[in-house]
Scaffold this motif. Structure first.
Motif, mmCIF file in Angstrom:
data_model
loop_
_atom_site.group_PDB
_atom_site.id
_atom_site.type_symbol
_atom_site.label_atom_id
_atom_site.label_comp_id
_atom_site.label_asym_id
_atom_site.label_seq_id
_atom_site.Cartn_x
_atom_site.Cartn_y
_atom_site.Cartn_z
ATOM 1 N N GLU A 147 -0.856 84.970 45.415
ATOM 2 C CA GLU A 147 0.521 84.394 45.523
ATOM 3 C C GLU A 147 1.424 85.638 45.763
ATOM 4 O OE1 GLU A 147 0.705 82.379 41.620
ATOM 5 O OE2 GLU A 147 -0.516 80.912 42.204
ATOM 6 N N GLU A 148 2.687 85.340 46.038
ATOM 7 C CA GLU A 148 4.019 86.060 46.148
ATOM 8 C C GLU A 148 4.926 86.143 45.126
ATOM 9 O OE1 GLU A 148 4.399 88.254 48.576
ATOM 10 O OE2 GLU A 148 2.861 87.750 50.073
ATOM 11 N N GLN A 149 4.885 87.482 44.493
ATOM 12 C CA GLN A 149 5.748 87.583 43.332
ATOM 13 C C GLN A 149 6.765 88.646 43.556
ATOM 14 O OE1 GLN A 149 2.245 88.170 43.143
ATOM 15 N NE2 GLN A 149 1.424 86.454 41.969
ATOM 16 N N ASP A 150 7.665 88.972 42.786
ATOM 17 C CA ASP A 150 8.651 89.969 42.539
ATOM 18 C C ASP A 150 8.244 90.953 41.876
ATOM 19 O OD1 ASP A 150 10.671 88.528 44.541
ATOM 20 O OD2 ASP A 150 11.188 87.448 42.571
ATOM 21 N N ILE A 151 7.595 90.527 40.672
ATOM 22 C CA ILE A 151 6.834 91.447 39.749
ATOM 23 C C ILE A 151 5.655 90.833 39.292
ATOM 24 C CG2 ILE A 151 8.096 90.305 37.691
ATOM 25 C CD1 ILE A 151 8.396 93.089 36.552
ATOM 26 N N LEU A 152 4.926 91.903 38.966
ATOM 27 C CA LEU A 152 3.217 91.734 38.297
ATOM 28 C C LEU A 152 3.168 92.185 37.113
ATOM 29 C CD1 LEU A 152 0.967 92.208 41.255
ATOM 30 C CD2 LEU A 152 1.025 90.157 40.304
ATOM 31 N N ILE A 153 2.815 91.527 36.105
ATOM 32 C CA ILE A 153 2.665 92.067 34.611
ATOM 33 C C ILE A 153 1.174 91.844 34.305
ATOM 34 C CG2 ILE A 153 3.588 91.640 32.394
ATOM 35 C CD1 ILE A 153 6.162 90.778 33.409
ATOM 36 N N LEU A 154 0.441 93.004 34.173
ATOM 37 C CA LEU A 154 -1.044 92.687 34.125
ATOM 38 C C LEU A 154 -1.402 93.296 32.659
ATOM 39 C CD1 LEU A 154 -1.855 93.625 37.597
ATOM 40 C CD2 LEU A 154 -1.253 91.477 36.931
ATOM 41 N N ASP A 155 -2.290 92.675 32.025
ATOM 42 C CA ASP A 155 -2.792 93.202 30.643
ATOM 43 C C ASP A 155 -4.303 93.309 30.967
ATOM 44 O OD1 ASP A 155 -3.124 93.953 28.138
ATOM 45 O OD2 ASP A 155 -2.567 92.241 27.317
ATOM 46 N N GLU A 156 -4.546 94.676 31.038
ATOM 47 C CA GLU A 156 -6.035 95.115 31.285
ATOM 48 C C GLU A 156 -6.788 94.357 32.498
ATOM 49 O OE1 GLU A 156 -7.353 97.618 29.924
ATOM 50 O OE2 GLU A 156 -6.075 97.734 27.866
ATOM 51 N N PRO A 157 -6.092 94.930 33.599
ATOM 52 C CA PRO A 157 -6.651 93.955 34.806
ATOM 53 C C PRO A 157 -7.924 94.538 35.063
ATOM 54 C CG PRO A 157 -4.855 95.624 35.396
ATOM 55 C CD PRO A 157 -4.971 95.516 33.987
ATOM 56 N N THR A 158 -8.330 95.887 34.849
ATOM 57 C CA THR A 158 -9.595 96.437 35.290
ATOM 58 C C THR A 158 -10.626 95.899 34.562
ATOM 59 O OG1 THR A 158 -9.079 98.288 33.905
ATOM 60 C CG2 THR A 158 -8.370 98.537 36.362
ATOM 61 N N ASN A 159 -10.756 95.177 33.365
ATOM 62 C CA ASN A 159 -11.642 94.941 32.531
ATOM 63 C C ASN A 159 -12.507 93.836 33.431
ATOM 64 O OD1 ASN A 159 -10.749 96.087 30.314
ATOM 65 N ND2 ASN A 159 -10.462 94.477 29.032
ATOM 66 N N HIS A 160 -13.877 94.210 33.276
ATOM 67 C CA HIS A 160 -14.977 93.244 34.053
ATOM 68 C C HIS A 160 -15.113 93.582 35.340
ATOM 69 C CE1 HIS A 160 -15.380 91.029 30.003
ATOM 70 N NE2 HIS A 160 -14.044 90.819 30.134
ATOM 71 N N LEU A 161 -14.379 94.646 36.093
ATOM 72 C CA LEU A 161 -14.289 94.918 37.146
ATOM 73 C C LEU A 161 -15.161 95.968 37.404
ATOM 74 C CD1 LEU A 161 -10.929 94.688 38.922
ATOM 75 C CD2 LEU A 161 -12.437 93.030 38.811
ATOM 76 N N ASP A 162 -16.028 96.273 38.605
ATOM 77 C CA ASP A 162 -17.033 97.514 38.710
ATOM 78 C C ASP A 162 -16.076 98.719 39.388
ATOM 79 O OD1 ASP A 162 -16.942 96.714 41.280
ATOM 80 O OD2 ASP A 162 -18.821 95.963 41.459
ATOM 81 N N VAL A 163 -16.880 99.645 39.565
ATOM 82 C CA VAL A 163 -16.094 100.972 39.852
ATOM 83 C C VAL A 163 -15.367 100.632 41.513
ATOM 84 C CG1 VAL A 163 -16.383 103.058 41.161
ATOM 85 C CG2 VAL A 163 -17.431 102.565 38.944
ATOM 86 N N GLU A 164 -16.258 99.729 42.475
ATOM 87 C CA GLU A 164 -15.505 99.374 43.773
ATOM 88 C C GLU A 164 -14.435 98.349 43.406
ATOM 89 O OE1 GLU A 164 -18.833 98.467 46.779
ATOM 90 O OE2 GLU A 164 -19.729 98.190 44.884
ATOM 91 N N GLY A 165 -14.529 97.407 42.663
ATOM 92 C CA GLY A 165 -13.546 96.482 42.505
ATOM 93 C C GLY A 165 -12.263 97.226 42.047
ATOM 94 N N ILE A 166 -12.428 98.032 40.857
ATOM 95 C CA ILE A 166 -11.208 98.818 40.485
ATOM 96 C C ILE A 166 -10.626 99.837 41.754
ATOM 97 C CG2 ILE A 166 -10.452 100.738 38.869
ATOM 98 C CD1 ILE A 166 -12.851 99.934 36.969
ATOM 99 N N SER A 167 -11.334 100.431 42.439
ATOM 100 C CA SER A 167 -10.842 101.228 43.753
ATOM 101 C C SER A 167 -10.129 100.267 44.611
ATOM 102 C CB SER A 167 -12.158 101.833 44.186
ATOM 103 O OG SER A 167 -11.594 102.457 45.491
#
Length: 604
Positions: A147-167
């Motif tokens: 989706e399109e937003q003006d602001i993203l507010i993210l709480d621990e977005p890297t949890n459960h992502l692997d190294v590639e996903g985080i990159s």
């Protein structure tokens, strides 16, 4: 001039008798990318929930600019368990509509590894209800990023992502035009994405310019100034006391204070570890053999994850282990742990694991082990022992180690049942270290830990003399605590990566590009589908495929031997150069064979 999107004015928030936030005023403008750090329980999540207007303030106010489009990722998703992934993420778009949208394709590929969602039983048509928390979290993040937003507010977005996903996520967020406020303990991610930092401490929020590295320098400088000011204040108190006893003071000039550059703060700081001294000490505790693997095959059920693996973990070795999910990282550690616990009697399905006689293993798994909820924190640690020898003459009591891990004197008497997930994780690591192991297996040790606890754990591991294998998606932690990185790329082999995780990301991208290049293009409506391969062609392809796999196995063994030879001759530069040339030649041969393998797999 950047438009102000969110204003926080004199906000306070109290839970029970504790003020999480006390008179905080902040602002978020267009283009801001803000990382939020602080200890667990100091109010990071509360702050961003109030930013998103998901939680009310006690005093003060939070205002959004008119028509603000805010996208919020909380720690608990609101996905419909009865819905499919397709319905939640893509909504009612037809296949040709979403497949023609570059942004949707990028998000699905980046977060799930492909448009068909490999790993999900029915792909996009998988029902959400039975999925794991990690899978649901990735779905919620994908839904948000499309989706399109003006602001993203993210709480621990890297949890459960692997190294590639985080990159991938770091690259994606850098390229987005929306503002960002993000809570995470992933320091590499903060450095890649953020241009400002908010440090939440004891009811206040301190602002810093730059990413995580800049924040560390600036915070160290601020704390040095504070320490100097405190020392100066104590000195003034002593002078005042002397004046009261002696009478009127003589006039003195004010002391001058020069603010030093950030580099001045670290110029006399030694390297984190004295590797050679630790290696010597580890050898005295472990002897020559720790784990020797000879032609080992590792399976998970019927699936073969690693085959013909010859590898060695020696005294004092510190290895990081990275790889795609399901490639066998945890299974490899479990196989070694089973061999160690059984005294070498329990062996993998093929090959042999030789375990050193003096090995005392501590294995931190991803699951938090159950403890008696009625035990106090200090009692749970003292159950293991009262004092621990950390090597090099360092010794700590159970209470001192508790304090190092963020359990102050009051917290040490908290029942285990009242601890948060992160606090239980800390307690689990603490109990392992109290048992004085000489080999550590750490499987995702950074889960649920805040940055302050992570730095304390890293500092403790710096002087820990023993062998260690770390599996983690937190590349900062891997690079900080280990000396060499090995990778499982999903092809049944284990490879050392001289350039670490950067090399792993490059190899994974190259493999994905090879697969994409070898995949046949979708036929146009006016074209006939290509004829299927004959049975004879398929048999020939399978036969050659097996031949290529045997060649790859031989090359993998040669690479392992060359890596060992390079380590043995580390001080002979001419020999190392000669061995390195051989290694590069082997890498070239392997890459050609991998390309041929992909072609044959398509034919077979």
């Amino acid at each position: 001039m950047a438009v102000n999107l969110v204003n926080v004015e004199n906000v306070s928030k109290v839970y029970g008798t504790r003020a999480l936030l006390d008179g905080v005023s902040l602002g978020v403008s267009e283009g801001d990318r803000i990382g939020v750090v602080g200890r667990n329980g100091d109010g990071k999540t509360t702050l961003i929930r109030m930013l998103a207007k998901l939680e009310e303030t006690d005093t003060g106010r939070v205002t959004h600019s008119g028509g603000l489009r805010a996208g919020v990722l909380t720690q608990h998703d609101s996905l419909d368990p009865e819905a499919t992934v397709r319905h939640e993420v893509i909504r009612d778009l037809e296949d040709h509509e979403w497949a023609g949208n570059a942004k949707i394709r990028d998000v699905l590929t980046g977060l799930f590894g492909g448009l068909d969602l490999p790993g999900f039983p029915q792909g996009l048509d998988t029902v959400i209800g039975p999925l794991s928390g990690g899978e649901r979290r990735r779905i919620a993040l994908a839904k948000l990023l499309i989706e399109e937003q003006d602001i993203l507010i993210l709480d621990e977005p890297t949890n459960h992502l692997d190294v590639e996903g985080i990159s991938w996520l770091a690259t994606h967020l850098r390229e987005r035009r929306s503002a960002l406020v993000c809570v995470t303990h992933d320091r590499w991610f903060l450095d890649q994405v953020c241009t400002r930092m908010w440090d939440v401490q004891r009811g206040d929020v301190y602002e810093y310019e730059g990413g995580y590295s800049d924040y560390v320098f600036a915070r160290a400088e601020r704390e040095r100034i504070a320490a100097t000011e405190e020392a100066k204040r104590q000195n003034l108190v002593r002078k005042e006391l002397a004046w009261l006893r002696r009478g009127a003071p003589a006039r003195t000039s004010k002391p001058r204070f020069r603010v030093e550059a950030a580099n001045e703060l670290i110029k006399d700081v030694p390297p984190p570890r004295d590797s050679s001294e630790l290696m010597k000490f580890a050898s005295t505790r472990l002897g020559k053999t720790v784990f020797d693997l000879e032609n080992v095959t590792v399976q998970a059920g019927p699936k073969v994850l690693l085959k013909h693996l010859t590898w060695q973990l020696g005294p004092g070795d510190r290895f990081g282990l990275v790889g795609v999910n399901g490639a066998g990282k945890t299974s490899l550690l479990r196989a070694l742990a089973d061999a160690a616990r059984s005294g070498g009697e329990e062996q993998p399905v093929a090959g042999r694991v030789v375990v050193g006689k003096t090995v005392k293993l501590a294995y931190l798994s991803q699951e938090v082990g159950e403890l008696d909820p009625n035990l106090r924190v200090l009692e749970a640690v003292q159950q293991v022992r009262d004092r621990v020898d950390l090597g090099k003459g360092r010794e700590m009591t159970a209470g001192q180690l508790c304090e190092t891990f963020g359990f102050g004197k009051d917290k040490q008497w908290t029942p285990v049942g009242d601890l948060s997930g992160g606090e239980r994780r800390r307690l689990q690591i603490l109990r392992l270290l109290m048992d004085e192991p000489n080999v550590l297996f750490l499987d995702e040790p950074t889960n649920d830990l805040d940055i302050e606890t992570l730095t304390q754990l890293e500092d403790l591991l710096d002087g820990w003399p023993g062998s260690m294998v770390v599996i983690s998606h937190d590349r900062f932690f891997v690079e900080r605590t280990t000396d060499r990185v090995y990778a499982l790329l999903g092809d049944g082999a284990l490879r050392m990566l001289p350039r670490g995780i950067d090399e792993y990301i490059e190899r994974r991208h190259a493999m994905e590009a090879s697969v994409a290049a070898s995949a046949p293009a979708a036929p146009k409506a006016s074209e006939k589908a290509a004829p299927e391969k004959s049975a004879a062609d398929q048999r020939a392809a399978k036969k050659e495929l097996q031949k290529v796999e045997r060649q790859l196995d031989k090359i993998s063994e040669k690479e392992t031997k060359l890596h060992a030879a390079i380590a043995e001759n580390a001080t002979d530069f001419s020999k190392v150069a000669e061995l390195d040339a051989e290694l590069r030649d082997l890498v070239g041969q392997r890459e050609e064979l991998e390309m041929r393998w992909l072609e044959l797999a398509e034919d077979a």
